[in-house]
Design a protein around this motif. Structure first.
Motif, short mmCIF file in Angstrom:
data_model
loop_
_atom_site.label_atom_id
_atom_site.label_comp_id
_atom_site.label_asym_id
_atom_site.label_seq_id
_atom_site.Cartn_x
_atom_site.Cartn_y
_atom_site.Cartn_z
N LEU A 1 0.70 -1.14 -0.17
CA LEU A 1 0.04 -0.03 0.03
C LEU A 1 1.03 1.20 0.03
O LEU A 1 2.12 1.33 0.19
CB LEU A 1 -0.93 -0.09 1.19
CG LEU A 1 -0.30 0.07 2.80
CD1 LEU A 1 -0.17 1.36 3.04
CD2 LEU A 1 -1.38 -0.41 3.58
N VAL A 2 0.33 2.35 -0.27
CA VAL A 2 1.01 3.56 -0.25
C VAL A 2 0.13 4.42 1.03
O VAL A 2 -0.99 4.50 0.63
CB VAL A 2 0.97 4.29 -1.44
CG1 VAL A 2 1.77 5.60 -1.37
CG2 VAL A 2 1.78 3.56 -2.73
N LEU A 3 0.80 5.04 1.71
CA LEU A 3 0.46 5.77 2.84
C LEU A 3 0.60 7.33 2.77
O LEU A 3 1.87 7.52 2.71
CB LEU A 3 0.81 4.99 4.11
CG LEU A 3 0.39 5.72 5.40
CD1 LEU A 3 0.43 4.58 6.50
CD2 LEU A 3 1.08 6.91 5.95
N ALA A 4 -0.38 8.09 2.95
CA ALA A 4 -0.32 9.68 2.66
C ALA A 4 -0.66 10.35 4.15
O ALA A 4 -1.84 10.03 5.01
CB ALA A 4 -1.32 9.93 1.61
N THR A 5 0.27 10.97 4.38
CA THR A 5 0.12 11.81 5.70
C THR A 5 0.41 13.30 5.54
O THR A 5 0.94 13.71 4.53
CB THR A 5 0.86 11.25 6.96
OG1 THR A 5 2.28 11.47 6.68
CG2 THR A 5 0.27 9.91 7.57
N SER A 6 0.18 14.12 6.65
CA SER A 6 0.45 15.67 6.43
C SER A 6 0.83 16.26 7.94
O SER A 6 0.36 15.88 8.81
CB SER A 6 -0.68 16.35 5.78
OG SER A 6 -1.69 16.56 6.51
N ASN A 7 1.47 17.41 7.73
CA ASN A 7 1.64 18.13 8.91
C ASN A 7 1.76 19.57 8.59
O ASN A 7 1.26 19.94 7.15
CB ASN A 7 2.85 17.96 9.66
CG ASN A 7 3.99 17.93 8.87
OD1 ASN A 7 4.24 18.65 7.79
ND2 ASN A 7 5.39 17.43 9.25
N GLN A 8 2.04 20.76 9.16
CA GLN A 8 1.83 21.93 8.82
C GLN A 8 2.88 22.24 7.76
O GLN A 8 3.00 23.41 7.11
CB GLN A 8 1.93 22.96 10.18
CG GLN A 8 0.77 22.79 11.01
CD GLN A 8 0.99 23.72 12.20
OE1 GLN A 8 1.95 24.33 12.51
NE2 GLN A 8 -0.23 24.05 12.82
N GLN A 9 3.86 21.55 7.92
CA GLN A 9 5.14 21.75 6.96
C GLN A 9 4.93 21.41 5.55
O GLN A 9 5.36 21.78 4.52
CB GLN A 9 6.27 21.48 7.70
CG GLN A 9 6.83 22.16 8.61
CD GLN A 9 6.08 22.14 10.01
OE1 GLN A 9 5.83 21.04 10.42
NE2 GLN A 9 6.02 23.14 10.53
N GLY A 10 4.13 20.06 5.64
CA GLY A 10 3.91 19.50 4.18
C GLY A 10 3.15 18.25 4.11
O GLY A 10 2.67 17.98 5.08
N LEU A 11 3.58 17.42 3.13
CA LEU A 11 2.95 16.14 2.94
C LEU A 11 4.20 15.09 3.00
O LEU A 11 5.31 15.05 2.82
CB LEU A 11 2.23 16.06 1.78
CG LEU A 11 1.29 17.08 1.50
CD1 LEU A 11 0.54 17.12 0.11
CD2 LEU A 11 0.14 17.02 2.64
N ASP A 12 3.67 13.75 3.16
CA ASP A 12 4.43 12.68 3.09
C ASP A 12 3.78 11.39 2.33
O ASP A 12 2.54 11.37 2.65
CB ASP A 12 5.12 12.13 4.52
CG ASP A 12 6.03 10.94 4.38
OD1 ASP A 12 7.09 11.44 3.84
OD2 ASP A 12 5.37 9.84 4.69
N CYS A 13 4.32 10.70 1.75
CA CYS A 13 3.82 9.68 0.93
C CYS A 13 4.70 8.51 0.86
O CYS A 13 5.94 8.46 0.60
CB CYS A 13 3.36 9.98 -0.35
SG CYS A 13 2.00 8.87 -1.19
N SER A 14 4.38 7.40 1.89
CA SER A 14 5.42 6.27 2.07
C SER A 14 4.81 4.87 1.49
O SER A 14 3.52 4.65 1.83
CB SER A 14 5.63 6.18 3.43
OG SER A 14 6.11 7.39 3.94
N PRO A 15 5.69 4.04 1.06
CA PRO A 15 5.22 2.72 0.65
C PRO A 15 5.24 1.56 1.90
O PRO A 15 6.26 2.11 2.76
CB PRO A 15 6.21 2.30 -0.30
CG PRO A 15 7.42 3.04 0.01
CD PRO A 15 7.02 4.39 0.43
N LYS A 16 4.26 0.85 2.02
CA LYS A 16 4.37 -0.05 3.15
C LYS A 16 4.12 -1.47 2.41
O LYS A 16 3.19 -1.68 1.70
CB LYS A 16 3.16 0.18 3.99
CG LYS A 16 3.36 1.52 4.79
CD LYS A 16 4.58 1.63 5.66
CE LYS A 16 4.55 3.13 6.28
NZ LYS A 16 5.95 3.23 7.04
#
Length: 208
Positions: free
Chosen positions: A48-63
């Motif tokens: 799967l690909v997992l997307a998250t965010s915070n005030q500085q930006g975004l992250d998209c990670s493979p699992k």
């Protein structure tokens, strides 16, 4: 040449004017839980690909792990995802501490449809939960507990257009950088071939 500012879409109404309305079946396909079909898809998914965010930006990670590595609660409203060993940047986990919103897209090899889940996640270090996800006697450091808010299957067009699975059958495409070449691009004194050899030897012992 057209004025670049005048060609930028700046409103939802303007965007909607560029596209046809989705048919009713597509517009209403989302659910607030994982149904039987979604459960079967997740059980078959090793990636799967997992997307998250915070005030500085975004992250998209493979699992990834063995098929069914993500567990679904009996009522289909909660997912459990063990956080396996990685590079310890834990960007996604840090984001979830700040902003619990999460997006997931599940893949199954040789299947062109994908399955999407959006919701909110907490990071658990519960001892019983970690023990439940142990592999070869090794427990994950944490387990993501995702409260499901929205689920839907995604159509096959993107994977059909990309010919993703057929491309994978031809081996590594020529010219695609290896891990060693990525490292050498940042550190020119690095022997990229040596990094690749070491990395390939280490990987089997660092999965769990």
């Amino acid at each position: 040449m057209a004025d670049s500012e005048s060609s930028v879409v700046t409103s939802i109404d303007g965007l909607n004017a560029l596209y046809a309305q989705p048919i009713e079946r597509i517009a209403k396909k989302q659910l607030d839980h994982v149904n039987a079909a979604g459960r079967a898809f997740i059980a078959a998914s090793p990636f799967l690909v997992l997307a998250t965010s915070n005030q500085q930006g975004l992250d998209c990670s493979p699992k990834g792990d063995q098929p069914g590595f993500v567990e679904v609660s009996d009522d289909g409203r909660t997912l459990f995802i063990a956080d396996r060993r990685g590079n310890n940047r834990i960007d996604g986990l840090k984001n979830l501490v700040e902003d619990p919103r999460i997006g997931l897209i599940f893949f199954v090899p040789c299947v062109n449809e994908t399955y999407r889940v959006n919701g909110r996640a907490q990071i658990s270090m519960d001892a019983d939960l970690k023990r439940r996800f142990a592999v070869k006697g090794k427990e994950p450091a944490t387990v993501m507990v995702v409260t499901v808010e929205q689920t839907f299957q995604h159509c096959a067009k993107a994977l059909v257009r990309s010919d993703l699975w057929k491309a994978g059958g031809r081996g590594r495409p020529q010219g695609v950088p290896t891990m060693g070449e990525f490292v050498a691009a940042r550190n020119p004194e690095t022997d990229s071939t040596a990094v690749d050899v070491t990395y390939s030897q280490q990987i089997p012992n660092e999965l769990y």
